[in-house]
Enzyme design. Sequence first.
Site, PDB file in Angstrom:
ATOM      1  N   HIS A 209       0.831  -1.209   0.000  1.00  0.00           N
ATOM      2  CA  HIS A 209       0.000   0.000   0.000  1.00  0.00           C
ATOM      3  C   HIS A 209       0.861   1.253   0.000  1.00  0.00           C
ATOM      4  O   HIS A 209       0.596   2.211  -0.738  1.00  0.00           O
ATOM      5  CB  HIS A 209      -0.933  -0.014   1.213  1.00  0.00           C
ATOM      6  CG  HIS A 209      -1.974   1.052   1.174  1.00  0.00           C
ATOM      7  ND1 HIS A 209      -2.050   2.053   2.129  1.00  0.00           N
ATOM      8  CD2 HIS A 209      -2.986   1.298   0.298  1.00  0.00           C
ATOM      9  CE1 HIS A 209      -3.063   2.854   1.844  1.00  0.00           C
ATOM     10  NE2 HIS A 209      -3.646   2.425   0.745  1.00  0.00           N
ATOM     11  N   HIS A 213       1.346   4.045  -3.370  1.00  0.00           N
ATOM     12  CA  HIS A 213       1.149   5.499  -3.286  1.00  0.00           C
ATOM     13  C   HIS A 213       2.448   6.258  -3.547  1.00  0.00           C
ATOM     14  O   HIS A 213       2.410   7.452  -3.868  1.00  0.00           O
ATOM     15  CB  HIS A 213       0.555   5.869  -1.928  1.00  0.00           C
ATOM     16  CG  HIS A 213      -0.910   5.567  -1.820  1.00  0.00           C
ATOM     17  ND1 HIS A 213      -1.877   6.384  -2.356  1.00  0.00           N
ATOM     18  CD2 HIS A 213      -1.576   4.516  -1.267  1.00  0.00           C
ATOM     19  CE1 HIS A 213      -3.079   5.867  -2.138  1.00  0.00           C
ATOM     20  NE2 HIS A 213      -2.920   4.735  -1.479  1.00  0.00           N
ATOM     21  N   HIS A 239      -7.503  -0.874  -5.065  1.00  0.00           N
ATOM     22  CA  HIS A 239      -8.225  -0.900  -3.795  1.00  0.00           C
ATOM     23  C   HIS A 239      -9.428  -1.845  -3.847  1.00  0.00           C
ATOM     24  O   HIS A 239      -9.771  -2.477  -2.842  1.00  0.00           O
ATOM     25  CB  HIS A 239      -8.655   0.515  -3.403  1.00  0.00           C
ATOM     26  CG  HIS A 239      -7.518   1.386  -2.955  1.00  0.00           C
ATOM     27  ND1 HIS A 239      -6.795   2.182  -3.815  1.00  0.00           N
ATOM     28  CD2 HIS A 239      -6.948   1.567  -1.736  1.00  0.00           C
ATOM     29  CE1 HIS A 239      -5.847   2.817  -3.152  1.00  0.00           C
ATOM     30  NE2 HIS A 239      -5.914   2.469  -1.884  1.00  0.00           N
ATOM     31  N   GLU A 351     -10.388  10.083  -5.245  1.00  0.00           N
ATOM     32  CA  GLU A 351      -9.226   9.981  -4.336  1.00  0.00           C
ATOM     33  C   GLU A 351      -9.003  11.239  -3.506  1.00  0.00           C
ATOM     34  O   GLU A 351      -8.840  11.093  -2.280  1.00  0.00           O
ATOM     35  CB  GLU A 351      -7.969   9.636  -5.133  1.00  0.00           C
ATOM     36  CG  GLU A 351      -6.778   9.430  -4.204  1.00  0.00           C
ATOM     37  CD  GLU A 351      -5.493   9.167  -4.962  1.00  0.00           C
ATOM     38  OE1 GLU A 351      -4.498   8.879  -4.285  1.00  0.00           O
ATOM     39  OE2 GLU A 351      -5.464   9.260  -6.188  1.00  0.00           O
ATOM     40  N   HIS A 366     -11.988  10.737  -0.542  1.00  0.00           N
ATOM     41  CA  HIS A 366     -11.227   9.611   0.008  1.00  0.00           C
ATOM     42  C   HIS A 366     -10.190  10.073   1.022  1.00  0.00           C
ATOM     43  O   HIS A 366     -10.104   9.541   2.137  1.00  0.00           O
ATOM     44  CB  HIS A 366     -10.548   8.843  -1.127  1.00  0.00           C
ATOM     45  CG  HIS A 366      -9.390   8.011  -0.684  1.00  0.00           C
ATOM     46  ND1 HIS A 366      -8.072   8.453  -0.765  1.00  0.00           N
ATOM     47  CD2 HIS A 366      -9.321   6.775  -0.126  1.00  0.00           C
ATOM     48  CE1 HIS A 366      -7.272   7.520  -0.293  1.00  0.00           C
ATOM     49  NE2 HIS A 366      -7.992   6.498   0.108  1.00  0.00           N
ATOM     50  N   HIS A 370     -10.002   9.479   5.325  1.00  0.00           N
ATOM     51  CA  HIS A 370      -8.885   8.978   6.128  1.00  0.00           C
ATOM     52  C   HIS A 370      -8.591   9.935   7.282  1.00  0.00           C
ATOM     53  O   HIS A 370      -8.347   9.501   8.422  1.00  0.00           O
ATOM     54  CB  HIS A 370      -7.631   8.833   5.254  1.00  0.00           C
ATOM     55  CG  HIS A 370      -7.513   7.504   4.578  1.00  0.00           C
ATOM     56  ND1 HIS A 370      -6.763   6.472   5.110  1.00  0.00           N
ATOM     57  CD2 HIS A 370      -8.038   7.028   3.431  1.00  0.00           C
ATOM     58  CE1 HIS A 370      -6.838   5.423   4.302  1.00  0.00           C
ATOM     59  NE2 HIS A 370      -7.605   5.732   3.274  1.00  0.00           N
ATOM     60  N   HIS A 406     -13.046   1.814   2.547  1.00  0.00           N
ATOM     61  CA  HIS A 406     -12.808   1.543   1.131  1.00  0.00           C
ATOM     62  C   HIS A 406     -13.933   0.722   0.501  1.00  0.00           C
ATOM     63  O   HIS A 406     -14.111   0.769  -0.723  1.00  0.00           O
ATOM     64  CB  HIS A 406     -11.436   0.908   0.931  1.00  0.00           C
ATOM     65  CG  HIS A 406     -10.353   1.927   0.805  1.00  0.00           C
ATOM     66  ND1 HIS A 406     -10.074   2.555  -0.380  1.00  0.00           N
ATOM     67  CD2 HIS A 406      -9.518   2.473   1.728  1.00  0.00           C
ATOM     68  CE1 HIS A 406      -9.108   3.438  -0.196  1.00  0.00           C
ATOM     69  NE2 HIS A 406      -8.751   3.411   1.073  1.00  0.00           N
TER      70      HIS A 406
END
EC number: 1.14.18.1
Length: 683
Positions: A209, A213, A239, A351, A366, A370, A406
């Site tokens: 992960h 990114h 994802h 995102e 997104h 988080h 997610h």
Amino acid sequence: MADKKNLLLLFDHPTEPVFMDKGGNGTVFDVPASYVTDRYNKMCKKVQRRVSGGFEKNVLVKEIPIPDLSCSMRLGRSEQFSLFLESHRQMACHLIDVFIKMPTVDELQSVAVYARDRVNPVLFNYALSVAMLHRSDTKDLGLPAFAQIFPDRFIDSQMLRTMREESFVVERSAARLPVHSSVKYTASDLDVEHRLWYFREDLGVNLHHWHWHLVYPNTAPDRSIVDKDRRGELFYYMHQQIIARYNAERLCNHMARVQPFNNLEEPIAEGYFPKMDSLVASRAFPPRFDNTRLSDVDRPINQLRVGIDDMKRWRERIYEAIHQGYVLDANHKKIVLDDVKGIDILGNIIESSQLTPNKTLYGDLHNKGHILIAFSHDPTNKHLEYAGVMGDASTAMRDPIFYKWHAFIDNLFQEHKRQLSPYTEEDLTFPDVRVQSIQVESQGQVNRLTTFWQESDVDMSRGLDFVPRGHVLARFTHLQHHPFSYTIEVENSSEATRYGYVRIFLAPKLDDGNATMLLEQQRRMMVELDKFVVTMPPGSHTITRDSTESSVTIPFKRTFRNMDNPGEPQNFLCGCGWPQHMLIPKGRAEGLSFELFVMVSNYEDDKVDQKPEDCECSIAASYCGLRDRLYPDRKSMGFPFDRQPRSGSELLEKFLTPNMCSIEVIISHEARTEKIPELPDHS
């Protein structure tokens, strides 16, 4: 001229001063006096002589005028860096820009040496990594594994203390014993979610992960760094596959599929207590208690203000755009969400990345999700607490809420897919090609796969600062499976050679109620195992393929130390990819039924027009694409399961066309641990 490999030494021991020895062989940077921070300016040479003795290598650092780094220095060296915070992304963006624009490796080394002791260590690591991956003169260098540089992101604080003790007390590396990671350190069996510890807290899963990114940053000074081929679609698909894999593991553990976190005003039932300390921030990662409620986040120190109403508004606007079939750009012009580019556009909006056509309208759904979760324990900075694990790309997958969040994000993408016409039989058929049979074989067993536990080591010494040098091994227990192979019998009834694209997927056969799974549900749990090109002369012939050749995984040795070749370097060029040891689900002791699906599509329709050059990073292309090249498949990611099935195809068996085949495969789990033999104690 500087040896560009010396840049890799700047990742070592991230919180130690840059003039300390690096690389484990006494290498030191000969740092100009003007580059040394005020605290150590007068003692730099003395410290070098003390810690390095007769150091073997001296790296000369050229003194050059240093660009303005004030933007990137706004984040303190002992503060927490998060890619999910826009202010932090802008700081990283500035530093990446500085590194990218250095005309030579010499000058890049100089400015990196200067910045290293002045910029937050994690921000520095991220910015230098992105720059090196995208500079033509450094992209061939293999970056060190993030877990080796920041072990605190992957092991608990007690284990860190034990490793420091082992390093300090036992002088010789060869005499040091591996420090074992407990499998029960975040929760007890009273926590049902802890059954999934081996997935959520797996070293390779979390590294994947982080590295994804890193390869696909959502903000960069040069738009081309972000604007990679089908980047938004890859965000969706990578994802989506994580959620599919997670749901398969839940079924293996007699648990229902994950429920999406749709209502932001409902409490989060699952708590999470990471038991980890940040070595950079010198703080514990905050826990989240059961039934924590989200609230508006207002933290001026992080230049952060986001409310639950903002999130709802962005969600509704995205749903409205999906149902209308278009989005509006910043100039209020329509961009159609068609069946080719629509998913890519939505990926960058949801995102969101620098490529979103209208951030003002569609927001930062997104990323801000988080952040809302990561600061749920201290939304106003009243208690001066840092973000929880959901605020860091290298730790977020440890938390059960990651998968609920997610699953919610994936539902947005699936709503778009529901607007598209199902694939017709003509779309799916490969004329004159028939898949006659398939089977998998492992350890002499046919259509039966076996998983078990295995111990493996990782050398964490490069991330243990202010301790004696030498190897310090962390020993992890992780899921593993016996290697297996596919045998596919194919008939080409035409008179010409055909080229096929073999697509292999795996999904549970039964749902959590033990009923046969309908294809509309099953398609979202289809886990891609492999994808490869084959040549098919006229007639019948056999295709064989090993599981270790998978197009979704990176080799095992790129996650864990290769005990057969302990001298093998631990820097790896292509770190993005799903870990090989997690390729298949755990299964159950009594065995669990899965359906293995194979399709051979027409490669002439699927191939992408680009020069057939050897690609340095061709592994794990399904989840990570190809470096500096187009995604190697013209079809939508997840094809043929990315859309709703056609009418009359309620079950997988009714969906099949002649160029497809499926079989039942049983996955069994053996509750045994394959241990590494302990080395004799020569201390």
